[in-house]
Design an enzyme around this catalytic site. Sequence first.
Site, mmCIF file in Angstrom:
data_model
loop_
_atom_site.group_PDB
_atom_site.id
_atom_site.type_symbol
_atom_site.label_atom_id
_atom_site.label_comp_id
_atom_site.label_asym_id
_atom_site.label_seq_id
_atom_site.Cartn_x
_atom_site.Cartn_y
_atom_site.Cartn_z
ATOM 1 N N ASP A 35 -1.129 9.777 -3.931
ATOM 2 C CA ASP A 35 0.041 8.949 -4.250
ATOM 3 C C ASP A 35 0.962 8.736 -3.049
ATOM 4 O O ASP A 35 2.172 9.026 -3.123
ATOM 5 C CB ASP A 35 0.859 9.611 -5.378
ATOM 6 C CG ASP A 35 0.024 9.986 -6.590
ATOM 7 O OD1 ASP A 35 -0.914 9.251 -6.912
ATOM 8 O OD2 ASP A 35 0.328 11.027 -7.207
ATOM 9 N N GLU A 210 0.557 1.751 -13.840
ATOM 10 C CA GLU A 210 1.469 2.794 -13.381
ATOM 11 C C GLU A 210 1.751 2.581 -11.900
ATOM 12 O O GLU A 210 1.449 1.531 -11.339
ATOM 13 C CB GLU A 210 0.919 4.197 -13.668
ATOM 14 C CG GLU A 210 -0.472 4.458 -13.129
ATOM 15 C CD GLU A 210 -0.972 5.865 -13.457
ATOM 16 O OE1 GLU A 210 -0.287 6.633 -14.129
ATOM 17 O OE2 GLU A 210 -2.087 6.195 -13.011
HETATM 18 O O1 FUB Z 1 -0.728 12.072 -9.218
HETATM 19 C C1 FUB Z 1 -0.555 12.092 -10.622
HETATM 20 C C2 FUB Z 1 -0.614 10.694 -11.161
HETATM 21 O O2 FUB Z 1 -1.880 10.126 -10.878
HETATM 22 C C3 FUB Z 1 0.346 9.752 -10.519
HETATM 23 O O3 FUB Z 1 1.651 9.936 -10.912
HETATM 24 C C4 FUB Z 1 -0.281 8.472 -10.883
HETATM 25 O O4 FUB Z 1 0.223 7.365 -10.193
HETATM 26 C C5 FUB Z 1 -1.724 8.757 -10.589
HETATM 27 O O5 FUB Z 1 -2.031 8.580 -9.229
#
Ligand code: FUB
Length: 449
Positions: A35, A210
């Site tokens: 991320d 997301e």
């Molecule tokens: O790293 C945990 C979660 O996985 C993140 O918050 C999302 O964006 C995905 O990458």
Amino acid sequence: MKKNLLQYLSAVLVVLLAVKAEAQNPIIRNQFTADPSARVFGDRVYVYPSHDILATEGKGRVGWFCMEDYHVFSSSNLSDWTDHGMIVTQNKVQWVRPDSYSMWAPDCIERNGKYYFYFPTAAKDTVAHGRGFTIGVAVADKPEGPFIPEATPIKGIRGIDPNVFIDKDGQAYIYWSAGNIYGAKLKANMLELDSKIDTLGELPTKGLKEGPYMFERKGIYYLTYPHVENKIERLEYAIGDNPLGPFKFTGVIMDESASGCWTNHQSIMQFKKQWYLFYHDRDYSPRFDKARSIRIDSLFFNDDGTIKKVTPTLRGVGLTNANQKIQIDRYTQLSGSGVAIDFLDTLDRFKGWKTTFTSSGAWAQYNSVDFGKKSAKAVTINAQSEKGGIIQLRVNSVNGPLLAEVKIAGGNNWITTKKTISKSQNGVQHLFVVSKTDSPVAIDWVSFE
Ligand code: FUB
């Protein structure tokens, strides 16, 4: 005058040093990272990633994401990264559940000389702050901290993956996700919402969205986000005339990962006139996609402002100095058969990879090797071959000028073999490593002097 000349020369030197970089993917090679939120602060790039660790009984949930803290990394050339160490941890934030292991995707932004680090996680007081994820802030005077966490999370947000954007008029916005993507204005203190929450609803309705990341270029607002259109996430974007939309779905920035890594998560920024996409895959963890590694590839725009799709590479960005250990396993291209990439040590994957040639004529191409102004005189190969083999080093193409033919002695150990170069090179060249025997030869690195 003398001082100006000195300043000029040292600036030129900085630029030269910055250009001589070997940014291969993944960029962080001693721990898991995911991320990535990349920011340019001053003359350095700072990356604020999630920090994946492996859960064990009693520590997180085995088989799921497990993150207890954040590190920040910085670089002046996108190649040599400094780990500034841990900046925020779940045990040291008053409102965070200290055993949540859910310090998910963060972001950081500068305003008036202060650095605001936003992170999603679970609160211990679910009555005061709600169940599930909410978003906290920690503030510092420098990009690498120390960061002082606020006593409470931001009121009114339920969700993950915060992203903060400051528009040209100084108005700040915060975006986050919870199935859909949401956005709101932030007060000038960067700690409180200053508007109603908008659901950015013009995006594809089917499938999880997301990881919002907003940027502006030439008056176009780009809302980028991972989306499950098919089975796993791909990176998409929508554009609009305003930071809160309306947005129009415009295209795919990166297709689903070939490795099958379920998540991807992006940030996009410009550094020294080039745009870059930061994202992640599961390079060091091929069988478990909750232990990820961050990568960089160049990103380009079409004339109409749309984004050209980025093909993920192992080679990454920038030049590789010929006198460094050139990791040809981070190749640009491989011959169709007779060559494979494996871990050097499956018990410690952070040791990296090797390239194994198993047939005569098989090759690996590694682009943008900088031989500099002085001609290279010799080459060293670190290799292992039970029966021995012959490796040719060429430039430009698989049949291009031959720099050296190196005989690798047979045996079970890794050995370095040095050979004088017959056709010296300078400048930036694409390197071709070609096997001339059918007996397997594994190569760890190649280096010129
Ligand atoms: O790293 C945990 C979660 O996985 C993140 O918050 C999302 O964006 C995905 O990458």
